[in-house]
Motif scaffolding. Sequence first.
Motif, PDB file in Angstrom:
ATOM      1  N   GLU A   7      -6.129  -2.535   7.016  1.00 38.14           N
ATOM      2  CA  GLU A   7      -5.501  -3.782   6.627  1.00 38.14           C
ATOM      3  C   GLU A   7      -5.733  -4.198   5.175  1.00 38.14           C
ATOM      4  N   GLY A   8      -6.949  -4.001   4.674  1.00 35.88           N
ATOM      5  CA  GLY A   8      -7.321  -4.550   3.371  1.00 35.88           C
ATOM      6  C   GLY A   8      -6.583  -3.899   2.208  1.00 35.88           C
ATOM      7  N   ARG A   9      -6.400  -4.667   1.124  1.00 37.35           N
ATOM      8  CA  ARG A   9      -5.712  -4.133  -0.062  1.00 37.35           C
ATOM      9  C   ARG A   9      -6.460  -2.961  -0.674  1.00 37.35           C
ATOM     10  N   ARG A  10      -7.784  -3.104  -0.762  1.00 35.61           N
ATOM     11  CA  ARG A  10      -8.603  -2.039  -1.361  1.00 35.61           C
ATOM     12  C   ARG A  10      -8.455  -0.748  -0.542  1.00 35.61           C
ATOM     13  N   HIS A  11      -8.543  -0.859   0.788  1.00 37.35           N
ATOM     14  CA  HIS A  11      -8.427   0.323   1.648  1.00 37.35           C
ATOM     15  C   HIS A  11      -7.023   0.917   1.546  1.00 37.35           C
ATOM     16  N   ALA A  12      -6.005   0.061   1.503  1.00 39.61           N
ATOM     17  CA  ALA A  12      -4.623   0.535   1.384  1.00 39.61           C
ATOM     18  C   ALA A  12      -4.421   1.311   0.092  1.00 39.61           C
ATOM     19  N   VAL A  48       7.006   5.437  12.223  1.00 44.11           N
ATOM     20  CA  VAL A  48       6.197   4.322  12.737  1.00 44.11           C
ATOM     21  C   VAL A  48       4.724   4.501  12.357  1.00 44.11           C
ATOM     22  N   GLY A  49       4.105   3.405  11.914  1.00 41.85           N
ATOM     23  CA  GLY A  49       2.724   3.492  11.438  1.00 41.85           C
ATOM     24  C   GLY A  49       2.683   4.313  10.167  1.00 41.85           C
ATOM     25  N   CYS A  50       3.618   4.013   9.259  1.00 43.41           N
ATOM     26  CA  CYS A  50       3.847   4.869   8.084  1.00 43.41           C
ATOM     27  C   CYS A  50       2.753   4.763   7.033  1.00 43.41           C
ATOM     28  N   GLY A  51       1.861   3.757   7.159  1.00 38.61           N
ATOM     29  CA  GLY A  51       0.833   3.599   6.135  1.00 38.61           C
ATOM     30  C   GLY A  51       1.466   3.407   4.773  1.00 38.61           C
ATOM     31  N   SER A  52       0.995   4.156   3.788  1.00 33.41           N
ATOM     32  CA  SER A  52       1.535   4.020   2.438  1.00 33.41           C
ATOM     33  C   SER A  52       2.669   5.000   2.154  1.00 33.41           C
ATOM     34  N   GLY A  53       3.248   5.603   3.223  1.00 37.62           N
ATOM     35  CA  GLY A  53       4.515   6.299   3.091  1.00 37.62           C
ATOM     36  C   GLY A  53       4.486   7.794   2.831  1.00 37.62           C
ATOM     37  N   GLN A  54       3.342   8.463   3.047  1.00 37.63           N
ATOM     38  CA  GLN A  54       3.274   9.902   2.753  1.00 37.63           C
ATOM     39  C   GLN A  54       4.269  10.700   3.605  1.00 37.63           C
ATOM     40  N   GLY A  55       4.282  10.434   4.913  1.00 40.43           N
ATOM     41  CA  GLY A  55       5.217  11.137   5.796  1.00 40.43           C
ATOM     42  C   GLY A  55       6.642  10.662   5.616  1.00 40.43           C
ATOM     43  N   SER A  72       0.548  -3.277   8.819  1.00 42.16           N
ATOM     44  CA  SER A  72      -0.239  -3.759   7.682  1.00 42.16           C
ATOM     45  C   SER A  72       0.647  -4.078   6.476  1.00 42.16           C
ATOM     46  N   GLU A  73       0.639  -5.324   6.046  1.00 41.13           N
ATOM     47  CA  GLU A  73       1.404  -5.721   4.856  1.00 41.13           C
ATOM     48  C   GLU A  73       0.878  -5.012   3.611  1.00 41.13           C
ATOM     49  N   ALA A  74      -0.442  -4.828   3.528  1.00 42.71           N
ATOM     50  CA  ALA A  74      -1.040  -4.165   2.358  1.00 42.71           C
ATOM     51  C   ALA A  74      -0.560  -2.713   2.256  1.00 42.71           C
ATOM     52  N   GLN A  75      -0.494  -2.015   3.403  1.00 38.96           N
ATOM     53  CA  GLN A  75      -0.018  -0.634   3.399  1.00 38.96           C
ATOM     54  C   GLN A  75       1.455  -0.557   2.992  1.00 38.96           C
ATOM     55  N   ILE A  76       2.271  -1.452   3.538  1.00 33.43           N
ATOM     56  CA  ILE A  76       3.704  -1.461   3.211  1.00 33.43           C
ATOM     57  C   ILE A  76       3.920  -1.767   1.729  1.00 33.43           C
ATOM     58  N   ILE A  88      15.083   5.256   1.355  1.00 34.64           N
ATOM     59  CA  ILE A  88      13.919   4.757   2.113  1.00 34.64           C
ATOM     60  C   ILE A  88      13.862   3.235   2.035  1.00 34.64           C
ATOM     61  N   SER A  89      13.541   2.610   3.160  1.00 33.19           N
ATOM     62  CA  SER A  89      13.182   1.185   3.160  1.00 33.19           C
ATOM     63  C   SER A  89      11.954   1.011   4.050  1.00 33.19           C
ATOM     64  N   TYR A  90      11.280  -0.116   3.897  1.00 36.59           N
ATOM     65  CA  TYR A  90      10.039  -0.356   4.651  1.00 36.59           C
ATOM     66  C   TYR A  90      10.070  -1.725   5.325  1.00 36.59           C
ATOM     67  N   LEU A  91       9.451  -1.801   6.501  1.00 35.46           N
ATOM     68  CA  LEU A  91       9.366  -3.042   7.265  1.00 35.46           C
ATOM     69  C   LEU A  91       7.948  -3.238   7.786  1.00 35.46           C
ATOM     70  N   VAL A  92       7.488  -4.485   7.798  1.00 34.04           N
ATOM     71  CA  VAL A  92       6.211  -4.815   8.435  1.00 34.04           C
ATOM     72  C   VAL A  92       6.502  -5.216   9.876  1.00 34.04           C
ATOM     73  N   CYS A  93       5.982  -4.443  10.832  1.00 33.01           N
ATOM     74  CA  CYS A  93       6.143  -4.789  12.249  1.00 33.01           C
ATOM     75  C   CYS A  93       5.203  -3.931  13.088  1.00 33.01           C
ATOM     76  N   PRO A  94       4.862  -4.401  14.294  1.00 29.83           N
ATOM     77  CA  PRO A  94       4.016  -3.590  15.178  1.00 29.83           C
ATOM     78  C   PRO A  94       4.781  -2.382  15.717  1.00 29.83           C
ATOM     79  N   ALA A  95       4.060  -1.324  16.016  1.00 24.88           N
ATOM     80  CA  ALA A  95       4.668  -0.119  16.595  1.00 24.88           C
ATOM     81  C   ALA A  95       5.275  -0.410  17.963  1.00 24.88           C
TER      82      ALA A  95
END
Length: 271
Positions: A7-12, A48-55, A72-76, A88-95
């Motif tokens: 969740e955290g910005r630093r971890h993201a 789903v659960g894309c994190g910072s988008g590698q996949g 996670s908003e920080a990951q998105i 590509i587009s990104y959305l914040v939402c639960p899996a």
Amino acid sequence: MATQMFEGRRHAAVYQQYRFAPGKELQQTILAYLQEKRANPAELVVDVGCGSGQGTRFLAEHFKKVVGTDISEAQIQEARNAPSMPNISYLVCPAEELPFEDASVDLLTSFTAAHWFDIKKFMREANRVVKPGGCVVIATYTVDMSLRYGNCSEKLTKVFRECWDLLLKYSHSRIKLVLEDYKEIFEALPFPDKKRITDIFDRIPMTVAGVVGYLESASPYQAFMKKDPEAAKSLLQETEKRMLETMAVSSRETPVEFWVRHVCVLGCKGR
């Protein structure tokens, strides 16, 4: 309910910097399966659960429209900030609550994330959004990892494994799904036409700094940091020092080969 660990910005930010995209062997396994099932060309792919988008970025090279989702908003935000293709587009939402209509998704994917989901709810949602004839791909890399460099690969891997084994003591109970090669996730996938491949090996080019950064990005390290920050930092510093000594080099930018075993669950929904 999904387990939220990134969740955290630093971890993201660390996650974005040091997590690697799906390797070539995993990519080929996925693309060959989709070709076999004639799922190409897919109109809409959801990662789903894309994190910072590698996949997600890998998928965008092969499909018309790709949407990455993460709780996670920080990951998105990290994913949106990274250079990427216009499809590509990104959305914040639960899996477990995907904002897509019934039978609207051609391909649903998840890379190194599904073990954090509420599996029963996620599978119900996957079954709802995937079109008849559409596919699901759920992959993860395992803890079966090794390092190769010159003639000291065995010693180098031993240093890495000692650090990793210490970190695994702080791992969340959900990591059990990874340790069991996604058997539970495979069994939960509600499509009769499915398979699980457990022996996909990939070589990921890295540096010593990249390997240490990967360890820092792992959820057990983050748990260790919360419990004992000084000991956690010291472990990584000592691991880097031992790696450099084993390799007889001084630069943390020295290249190494990082080998990893992937597990991939593949399924096709009946027409």
